[in-house]
Design a protein around this motif. Structure first.
Motif, PDB file in Angstrom:
ATOM      1  N   SER A 245       0.826  -1.210   0.000  1.00 27.23           N
ATOM      2  CA  SER A 245       0.000   0.000   0.000  1.00 27.23           C
ATOM      3  C   SER A 245       0.858   1.258   0.000  1.00 27.23           C
ATOM      4  CB  SER A 245      -0.912   0.012   1.218  1.00 27.23           C
ATOM      5  OG  SER A 245      -1.825  -1.029   1.164  1.00 27.23           O
ATOM      6  N   VAL A 246       1.898   1.258   0.810  1.00 30.43           N
ATOM      7  CA  VAL A 246       2.797   2.413   0.864  1.00 30.43           C
ATOM      8  C   VAL A 246       3.515   2.586  -0.469  1.00 30.43           C
ATOM      9  CG1 VAL A 246       4.882   3.331   1.958  1.00 30.43           C
ATOM     10  CG2 VAL A 246       3.113   2.302   3.361  1.00 30.43           C
ATOM     11  N   MET A 247       3.956   1.487  -1.067  1.00 30.45           N
ATOM     12  CA  MET A 247       4.688   1.550  -2.325  1.00 30.45           C
ATOM     13  C   MET A 247       3.829   2.148  -3.440  1.00 30.45           C
ATOM     14  SD  MET A 247       6.307  -1.527  -4.603  1.00 30.45           S
ATOM     15  CE  MET A 247       4.712  -2.056  -5.150  1.00 30.45           C
ATOM     16  N   VAL A 248       2.604   1.690  -3.577  1.00 29.26           N
ATOM     17  CA  VAL A 248       1.728   2.192  -4.644  1.00 29.26           C
ATOM     18  C   VAL A 248       1.418   3.668  -4.419  1.00 29.26           C
ATOM     19  CG1 VAL A 248      -0.578   1.960  -5.648  1.00 29.26           C
ATOM     20  CG2 VAL A 248       0.773  -0.071  -5.167  1.00 29.26           C
ATOM     21  N   PHE A 249       1.122   4.041  -3.183  1.00 28.95           N
ATOM     22  CA  PHE A 249       0.842   5.444  -2.883  1.00 28.95           C
ATOM     23  C   PHE A 249       2.069   6.309  -3.158  1.00 28.95           C
ATOM     24  CE2 PHE A 249       0.450   9.114  -0.099  1.00 28.95           C
ATOM     25  CZ  PHE A 249      -0.840   9.529  -0.386  1.00 28.95           C
ATOM     26  N   PHE A 250       3.249   5.816  -2.827  1.00 31.04           N
ATOM     27  CA  PHE A 250       4.478   6.573  -3.054  1.00 31.04           C
ATOM     28  C   PHE A 250       4.731   6.778  -4.543  1.00 31.04           C
ATOM     29  CE2 PHE A 250       9.102   6.694  -3.724  1.00 31.04           C
ATOM     30  CZ  PHE A 250       9.368   7.892  -3.090  1.00 31.04           C
TER      31      PHE A 250
ATOM     32  N   ASN B 281       1.801  -2.125  16.181  1.00 31.05           N
ATOM     33  CA  ASN B 281       1.349  -1.562  14.911  1.00 31.05           C
ATOM     34  C   ASN B 281       2.240  -0.417  14.451  1.00 31.05           C
ATOM     35  OD1 ASN B 281      -0.414  -1.594  12.760  1.00 31.05           O
ATOM     36  ND2 ASN B 281      -1.757  -0.082  13.672  1.00 31.05           N
ATOM     37  N   VAL B 282       2.672   0.425  15.375  1.00 35.06           N
ATOM     38  CA  VAL B 282       3.555   1.528  14.996  1.00 35.06           C
ATOM     39  C   VAL B 282       4.920   0.988  14.564  1.00 35.06           C
ATOM     40  CG1 VAL B 282       4.785   3.529  15.915  1.00 35.06           C
ATOM     41  CG2 VAL B 282       2.360   3.284  16.314  1.00 35.06           C
ATOM     42  N   LEU B 283       5.412  -0.047  15.233  1.00 34.47           N
ATOM     43  CA  LEU B 283       6.688  -0.658  14.836  1.00 34.47           C
ATOM     44  C   LEU B 283       6.602  -1.236  13.429  1.00 34.47           C
ATOM     45  CD1 LEU B 283       9.559  -1.602  15.705  1.00 34.47           C
ATOM     46  CD2 LEU B 283       8.473  -3.720  16.431  1.00 34.47           C
ATOM     47  N   ILE B 284       5.565  -2.010  13.169  1.00 32.60           N
ATOM     48  CA  ILE B 284       5.384  -2.577  11.831  1.00 32.60           C
ATOM     49  C   ILE B 284       5.119  -1.466  10.818  1.00 32.60           C
ATOM     50  CG2 ILE B 284       3.896  -4.059  10.434  1.00 32.60           C
ATOM     51  CD1 ILE B 284       3.572  -5.814  12.878  1.00 32.60           C
ATOM     52  N   GLY B 285       4.401  -0.438  11.235  1.00 34.57           N
ATOM     53  CA  GLY B 285       4.109   0.681  10.344  1.00 34.57           C
ATOM     54  C   GLY B 285       5.363   1.411   9.905  1.00 34.57           C
ATOM     55  N   PHE B 286       6.262   1.719  10.851  1.00 39.40           N
ATOM     56  CA  PHE B 286       7.508   2.397  10.487  1.00 39.40           C
ATOM     57  C   PHE B 286       8.344   1.548   9.536  1.00 39.40           C
ATOM     58  CE2 PHE B 286       7.194   5.262  14.270  1.00 39.40           C
ATOM     59  CZ  PHE B 286       7.335   6.444  13.567  1.00 39.40           C
ATOM     60  N   ILE B 287       8.442   0.267   9.812  1.00 40.26           N
ATOM     61  CA  ILE B 287       9.244  -0.611   8.950  1.00 40.26           C
ATOM     62  C   ILE B 287       8.606  -0.735   7.570  1.00 40.26           C
ATOM     63  CG2 ILE B 287      10.116  -2.961   8.671  1.00 40.26           C
ATOM     64  CD1 ILE B 287      10.301  -3.096  11.745  1.00 40.26           C
ATOM     65  N   SER B 288       7.273  -0.846   7.519  1.00 41.05           N
ATOM     66  CA  SER B 288       6.629  -0.974   6.208  1.00 41.05           C
ATOM     67  C   SER B 288       6.651   0.340   5.433  1.00 41.05           C
ATOM     68  CB  SER B 288       5.195  -1.477   6.367  1.00 41.05           C
ATOM     69  OG  SER B 288       4.407  -0.538   7.024  1.00 41.05           O
TER      70      SER B 288
ATOM     71  N   ILE C 276       8.313  11.918  -0.493  1.00 41.17           N
ATOM     72  CA  ILE C 276       8.726  11.080   0.636  1.00 41.17           C
ATOM     73  C   ILE C 276       8.048  11.569   1.909  1.00 41.17           C
ATOM     74  CG2 ILE C 276      10.688  10.370   2.056  1.00 41.17           C
ATOM     75  CD1 ILE C 276      12.399  10.507  -0.485  1.00 41.17           C
ATOM     76  N   GLY C 277       8.091  12.869   2.146  1.00 39.84           N
ATOM     77  CA  GLY C 277       7.446  13.427   3.331  1.00 39.84           C
ATOM     78  C   GLY C 277       5.934  13.269   3.297  1.00 39.84           C
ATOM     79  N   PHE C 278       5.342  13.455   2.121  1.00 33.52           N
ATOM     80  CA  PHE C 278       3.895  13.311   1.972  1.00 33.52           C
ATOM     81  C   PHE C 278       3.458  11.878   2.266  1.00 33.52           C
ATOM     82  CE2 PHE C 278       0.180  12.752  -0.948  1.00 33.52           C
ATOM     83  CZ  PHE C 278      -0.692  13.579  -0.262  1.00 33.52           C
ATOM     84  N   THR C 279       4.181  10.913   1.717  1.00 33.41           N
ATOM     85  CA  THR C 279       3.861   9.508   1.953  1.00 33.41           C
ATOM     86  C   THR C 279       4.078   9.141   3.413  1.00 33.41           C
ATOM     87  OG1 THR C 279       4.512   8.990  -0.311  1.00 33.41           O
ATOM     88  CG2 THR C 279       4.377   7.148   1.223  1.00 33.41           C
ATOM     89  N   PHE C 280       5.188   9.596   3.980  1.00 34.79           N
ATOM     90  CA  PHE C 280       5.479   9.274   5.371  1.00 34.79           C
ATOM     91  C   PHE C 280       4.406   9.827   6.297  1.00 34.79           C
ATOM     92  CE2 PHE C 280       7.486  10.120   9.467  1.00 34.79           C
ATOM     93  CZ  PHE C 280       7.966   8.866   9.771  1.00 34.79           C
TER      94      PHE C 280
ATOM     95  N   SER D  18       1.304  10.719   5.564  1.00 33.88           N
ATOM     96  CA  SER D  18       0.001  10.102   5.306  1.00 33.88           C
ATOM     97  C   SER D  18      -0.118   8.749   5.987  1.00 33.88           C
ATOM     98  CB  SER D  18      -0.214   9.932   3.799  1.00 33.88           C
ATOM     99  OG  SER D  18      -0.212  11.163   3.151  1.00 33.88           O
ATOM    100  N   PHE D  19       0.923   7.944   5.859  1.00 33.81           N
ATOM    101  CA  PHE D  19       0.826   6.587   6.392  1.00 33.81           C
ATOM    102  C   PHE D  19       1.156   6.502   7.870  1.00 33.81           C
ATOM    103  CE2 PHE D  19       0.373   5.448   2.046  1.00 33.81           C
ATOM    104  CZ  PHE D  19      -0.449   4.342   2.109  1.00 33.81           C
ATOM    105  N   ILE D  20       1.919   7.425   8.414  1.00 39.41           N
ATOM    106  CA  ILE D  20       2.133   7.393   9.854  1.00 39.41           C
ATOM    107  C   ILE D  20       0.815   7.747  10.550  1.00 39.41           C
ATOM    108  CG2 ILE D  20       2.940   9.722  10.397  1.00 39.41           C
ATOM    109  CD1 ILE D  20       4.388   6.456  11.698  1.00 39.41           C
ATOM    110  N   ASN D  21       0.033   8.642   9.949  1.00 36.58           N
ATOM    111  CA  ASN D  21      -1.298   8.925  10.490  1.00 36.58           C
ATOM    112  C   ASN D  21      -2.176   7.678  10.433  1.00 36.58           C
ATOM    113  OD1 ASN D  21      -0.813  11.599  11.119  1.00 36.58           O
ATOM    114  ND2 ASN D  21      -1.434  12.311   9.093  1.00 36.58           N
ATOM    115  N   LEU D  22      -2.083   6.935   9.358  1.00 31.92           N
ATOM    116  CA  LEU D  22      -2.883   5.730   9.205  1.00 31.92           C
ATOM    117  C   LEU D  22      -2.500   4.673  10.236  1.00 31.92           C
ATOM    118  CD1 LEU D  22      -4.424   4.469   6.199  1.00 31.92           C
ATOM    119  CD2 LEU D  22      -2.722   2.883   6.982  1.00 31.92           C
ATOM    120  N   PHE D  23      -1.209   4.471  10.452  1.00 27.87           N
ATOM    121  CA  PHE D  23      -0.776   3.427  11.373  1.00 27.87           C
ATOM    122  C   PHE D  23      -0.948   3.820  12.837  1.00 27.87           C
ATOM    123  CE2 PHE D  23       1.740   1.977   7.643  1.00 27.87           C
ATOM    124  CZ  PHE D  23       1.111   0.759   7.523  1.00 27.87           C
ATOM    125  N   VAL D  24      -1.010   5.091  13.129  1.00 27.52           N
ATOM    126  CA  VAL D  24      -1.266   5.525  14.502  1.00 27.52           C
ATOM    127  C   VAL D  24      -2.772   5.522  14.769  1.00 27.52           C
ATOM    128  CG1 VAL D  24      -1.101   7.509  16.049  1.00 27.52           C
ATOM    129  CG2 VAL D  24       0.876   6.785  14.761  1.00 27.52           C
TER     130      VAL D  24
END
Length: 176
Positions: free
Chosen positions: A28-33, A103-110, A146-150, A152-158
């Motif tokens: 999901s992160v890859m496609v959005f990026f 979830n945050v740990l897996i989120g940061f790694i993903s 990079i910042g936009f994706t980061f 967006s998805f850190i909000n999702l994983f939190v």
């Protein structure tokens, strides 16, 4: 052992259960990026920029549902483990905290691996776009996607683990 260490060891021990959730999140992160790199490309024409402006929120919504579904499946696979933790005396707030840390740990790694995989496949995406629309488009990267994706998805994983509070909040007793 602290609670964060327990969450980290839990992730390390049950790597096979976390793998499906990790892969779904990474894709999901890859496609959005890739789409955000194309959206923020300096030489993208106006028609494609408008098209990508409508695709990005839709893709983020699909990622939200996809990650939510994989998170639910991930939680369902671990019901026995959660039952054992309940028997050992974990409270609802400790359970929510455990899910949050995992979830945050897996989120940061993903997020990191999704951005790296997106960097690999973005060049091919630009090649295909330039072949389809018949105009030269070179790969260009700035810090904005990079910042936009980061963000967006850190909000999702939190957001997901904080939604667990509503699932496990104490319910008022209502006699029949």
């Amino acid at each position: 052992m602290t609670f964060k260490q327990f969450a980290l060891r839990n992730v390390q021990r049950n790597l096979s259960s976390y793998l499906a959730f990790f892969m779904a999140s990474t894709i999901s992160v890859m496609v959005f990026f890739i789409f955000s790199v194309a959206f923020f490309h300096p030489s993208m024409n106006k028609y494609l920029t408008d098209l990508l402006a409508s695709i990005l929120p839709f893709q983020y919504g699909c990622s939200f549902v996809f990650v939510l579904y994989s998170f639910g499946t991930f939680l369902h696979r671990r019901l026995r483990e959660f039952g054992l933790l309940r028997l050992l005396g974990i409270t609802d707030s400790q359970f929510i905290k455990l899910m949050f840390f995992e979830n945050v740990l897996i989120g940061f790694i993903s997020i990191a691996s999704g951005i790296l995989l997106g960097l690999l496949f973005a060049k091919y995406f630009f090649f295909v776009i330039s072949m389809i629309f018949q105009f030269p488009l070179e790969f260009s990267l700035s810090a904005i996607p990079i910042g936009f994706t980061f963000m967006s998805f850190i909000n999702l994983f939190v957001l997901y683990p904080s939604c667990l509070h509503f699932l496990f909040a104490p319910k008022p007793f209502t006699p029949y």
